[in-house]
Design an enzyme around this catalytic site. Sequence first.
Site, mmCIF file in Angstrom:
data_model
loop_
_atom_site.group_PDB
_atom_site.id
_atom_site.type_symbol
_atom_site.label_atom_id
_atom_site.label_comp_id
_atom_site.label_asym_id
_atom_site.label_seq_id
_atom_site.Cartn_x
_atom_site.Cartn_y
_atom_site.Cartn_z
ATOM 1 N N THR A 287 -0.503 0.826 -10.263
ATOM 2 C CA THR A 287 -1.798 -0.015 -9.764
ATOM 3 C C THR A 287 -2.601 1.545 -8.553
ATOM 4 O O THR A 287 -4.204 0.610 -8.387
ATOM 5 C CB THR A 287 -2.143 -0.898 -9.550
ATOM 6 O OG1 THR A 287 -2.679 -1.779 -9.699
ATOM 7 C CG2 THR A 287 -1.415 -0.763 -8.201
ATOM 8 N N GLU B 106 0.964 -1.175 -0.033
ATOM 9 C CA GLU B 106 -0.013 -0.295 -0.129
ATOM 10 C C GLU B 106 1.014 1.417 0.071
ATOM 11 O O GLU B 106 0.552 2.606 -0.766
ATOM 12 C CB GLU B 106 -0.454 -0.127 1.073
ATOM 13 C CG GLU B 106 -1.990 -1.075 1.310
ATOM 14 C CD GLU B 106 -2.979 -1.043 -0.158
ATOM 15 O OE1 GLU B 106 -2.476 -0.019 -0.847
ATOM 16 O OE2 GLU B 106 -3.816 -2.164 0.312
ATOM 17 N N ASP C 46 -5.620 -9.630 -7.831
ATOM 18 C CA ASP C 46 -5.343 -8.749 -9.343
ATOM 19 C C ASP C 46 -4.281 -8.452 -9.826
ATOM 20 O O ASP C 46 -4.294 -8.451 -10.958
ATOM 21 C CB ASP C 46 -6.482 -8.245 -9.226
ATOM 22 C CG ASP C 46 -5.910 -7.258 -7.630
ATOM 23 O OD1 ASP C 46 -4.830 -7.438 -6.807
ATOM 24 O OD2 ASP C 46 -6.706 -6.514 -7.002
ATOM 25 N N ARG D 259 0.893 3.352 -3.144
ATOM 26 C CA ARG D 259 0.494 4.743 -3.074
ATOM 27 C C ARG D 259 1.712 6.141 -2.645
ATOM 28 O O ARG D 259 1.040 7.334 -2.980
ATOM 29 C CB ARG D 259 -0.750 4.827 -1.587
ATOM 30 C CG ARG D 259 -2.055 4.133 -1.976
ATOM 31 C CD ARG D 259 -2.137 3.877 -0.864
ATOM 32 N NE ARG D 259 -3.617 2.963 -0.952
ATOM 33 C CZ ARG D 259 -4.996 2.468 -0.353
ATOM 34 N NH1 ARG D 259 -5.519 3.263 0.187
ATOM 35 N NH2 ARG D 259 -5.264 1.365 -0.809
ATOM 36 N N GLU E 196 -12.156 0.648 -10.560
ATOM 37 C CA GLU E 196 -11.474 -0.083 -11.499
ATOM 38 C C GLU E 196 -12.765 -0.261 -12.882
ATOM 39 O O GLU E 196 -11.999 0.016 -13.756
ATOM 40 C CB GLU E 196 -11.696 -1.718 -11.016
ATOM 41 C CG GLU E 196 -10.419 -1.451 -9.638
ATOM 42 C CD GLU E 196 -10.855 -1.115 -9.026
ATOM 43 O OE1 GLU E 196 -11.734 -1.070 -8.143
ATOM 44 O OE2 GLU E 196 -9.415 -1.043 -7.740
HETATM 45 C C1 DMJ Z 1 -6.125 0.327 -4.794
HETATM 46 O O1 DMJ Z 1 -5.128 0.830 -3.812
HETATM 47 C C2 DMJ Z 1 -5.553 -0.268 -5.888
HETATM 48 O O2 DMJ Z 1 -6.437 0.521 -7.021
HETATM 49 C C3 DMJ Z 1 -5.123 -1.690 -5.591
HETATM 50 O O3 DMJ Z 1 -4.566 -1.731 -6.789
HETATM 51 C C4 DMJ Z 1 -6.199 -2.455 -5.763
HETATM 52 N N1 DMJ Z 1 -7.603 -1.750 -4.467
HETATM 53 C C5 DMJ Z 1 -7.590 0.203 -4.413
HETATM 54 C C6 DMJ Z 1 -8.798 0.432 -5.524
HETATM 55 O O4 DMJ Z 1 -9.743 -0.286 -5.357
#
Ligand code: DMJ
Length: 677
Positions: free
Chosen positions: A665, A308, A441, A312, A576
């Site tokens: 992501t 995370e 994912d 981020r 998403e």
């Molecule tokens: C985000 O932190 C990122 O996109 C991660 O890959 C999946 N979860 C959240 C958003 O839903």
Amino acid sequence: MYSPQRQDFVSLTLGDQYSRSYTNGKHRRQSCWRVSAWKWKQLSRLQRSLILFLLAFLFICGILSYPSLTEQWRGLSDRSIKEDWVEMDNGGLRPIPPGLVPKIPPGVVPGFQDIPPEVMPEIQRPSIPLLPKPPAMRKPPSKRGPPVLQKRGNVSDWQVKDGEEEIVKRDEDGGKEAKTVISWRGAMIEAEQGTELQSTAHGKEGTVADAEKAASLKPVTVKAVDRVEAVREAFRHAWKGYKAFAWGHDELKPISKTHGEWFGLGLTLIDALDTMWILGLKDEFAEARKWVETELSFSKNVDVNLFESTIRILGGLLSTYHLTGDTLFLDKAKDIGFRLMPAFKTPSKIPYSDVNIGKGTAHPPRWTTDSTVAEVTSIQLEFRELSRLTQDPQYQNAVEEVTRQVHRLEGKRDGLVPMFINTNSGKFTRRGAFTLGARADSYYEYLLKQWLQGGKKETELLEDYLQAIEGVRKNLLRQTSPSKLTFVGELSNGHLNPKMDHLVCFLPGTLALGAHNGLPADHMDLALQLMETCHQMYAQMETGLSPEIAHFNLQSSNGRDIDVKPADRHNLLRPETVESLFYMYRFTKDSKYRDWGWDILQSFNKYTRVPSGGYTSIGNVRDPVNPAPRDKMESFFLGETLKYLFLLFSDDSELISLDKYIFNTEAHPLPIWPSTS
Ligand code: DMJ
């Protein structure tokens, strides 16, 4: 006269350790029963009533708390690390010696005049968006009834005329309707408050009375406001709440007007930096930059989640550095990147999930030595980029070792990976379950994106990606009844579970990105089909917002394609679907994708917007009267959701060109490496 003392209290006696043994079987159970019956008769009436009352009370509590408990216990949330939050231990702070941080030539902090025109959209402040009216407070639809297709109705209120969008507010009889303020659970949701108030004749914020006065003009017609401006307005509204109640903290709690802390590192602010830049919000960006410069410190005794904080914080800082050229962000990126490195000191070199960035120690979650596969395989874009920028190979080496190991690991099924990997053995654990949702994912997403980042040279990444997509087709793909919606189910020990996380809706966009880069055309066909399904996950809900998890119907006898279980009805403002809509629009230019995204933005405004500032996650997408606000604005709403919506609506396809950037992501754009890198 003496009367025997009554025992008007309840005494509970815990049995000894042997009383839990069931070796005596039937005989023991019978004698226990007789003793219990005898004891029951010995109790006074008051004691009995008290016990019965207590039992009834506990039973009712159990029934009432069942949905929320099951939700909490699902254990598949990508936020599960929060449960492992370790209380801060203020001893042992050990800031990283400055000498260990590679030197980067000091740069001038550029002003906005330095922004290349292709990344600096023109701000059109005078354009004031007016969004459609909130839903009328009608009788709530039966929760048991079939899902309502496109029942939300407000979209048609936008009448496009000669390139302008004219909004006419009407009630059911076609007459004008006064502004509706929806109130639920203490939160006043004025669906389009910010925009309507600003659209008064004076062009400045007014009171609710002003707005009602304005709405009484018949018809209310406002000059076209483009959709990008509506996204800017939504961002400003979210930022207003964050600034007022959560400034410098991780997350806004917009209803209680306070903040939530996860790592204590200003997560929302950092996640939102490049969004502000892309949206052209100069003032907001300048304030946030100041905070990063003067307040942000990673020299803190806190445990953070490696994944995370990489996607981020490290991702957000690196992308902001690239967009702005401001070395402040690179310096901060180097600092956090270095502090995350202890996570890789494990017997297998598969990283631990948690790192204490102040102490330089790392550990797995308390209950296991496993890490999540998606987490250890979705930090590569960021660490590779950090190595390229610092010319220090340690970051790239660490994450590519993980990629190498996962590439050759046993336990995959046609390229699909299990969800857990052990940090001691380096092997997959809890095999047999396969999903494109939580815990797996972004493994798939990063295979393709690393291949693109590195200039399409690393063929093993491409092979793994292609094989995995074939694995999806072979093992997970199904179609619903009756509408033949294509979805990606989950496999558990050979049994297909027809459910799909909202998280899987990244896949249409990733497939389309691959097809755009020369991968098989049938990847695009699949992307088109899955995009439709993700759209339906929104369109078929009464609020127009998707649930966290959808269940799909495979039986031809049943009439509904999508079902939602009570524990899965929440919406966390996730990105998403709008992410994929952005890719699909960029590659097809089909305006329906913009319309779908516009519907989603309006639903966010109707059901999740909090008037005092901010947007909130909700607990029930099936109930437009009480969507059950959860009082939390996730950082990815600003980092991802609003950014992708903005890029979806922007006509400037060079604004973060998909031939020059890959998005990590968390929607932070990083450059595709020049061929010499
Ligand atoms: C985000 O932190 C990122 O996109 C991660 O890959 C999946 N979860 C959240 C958003 O839903």
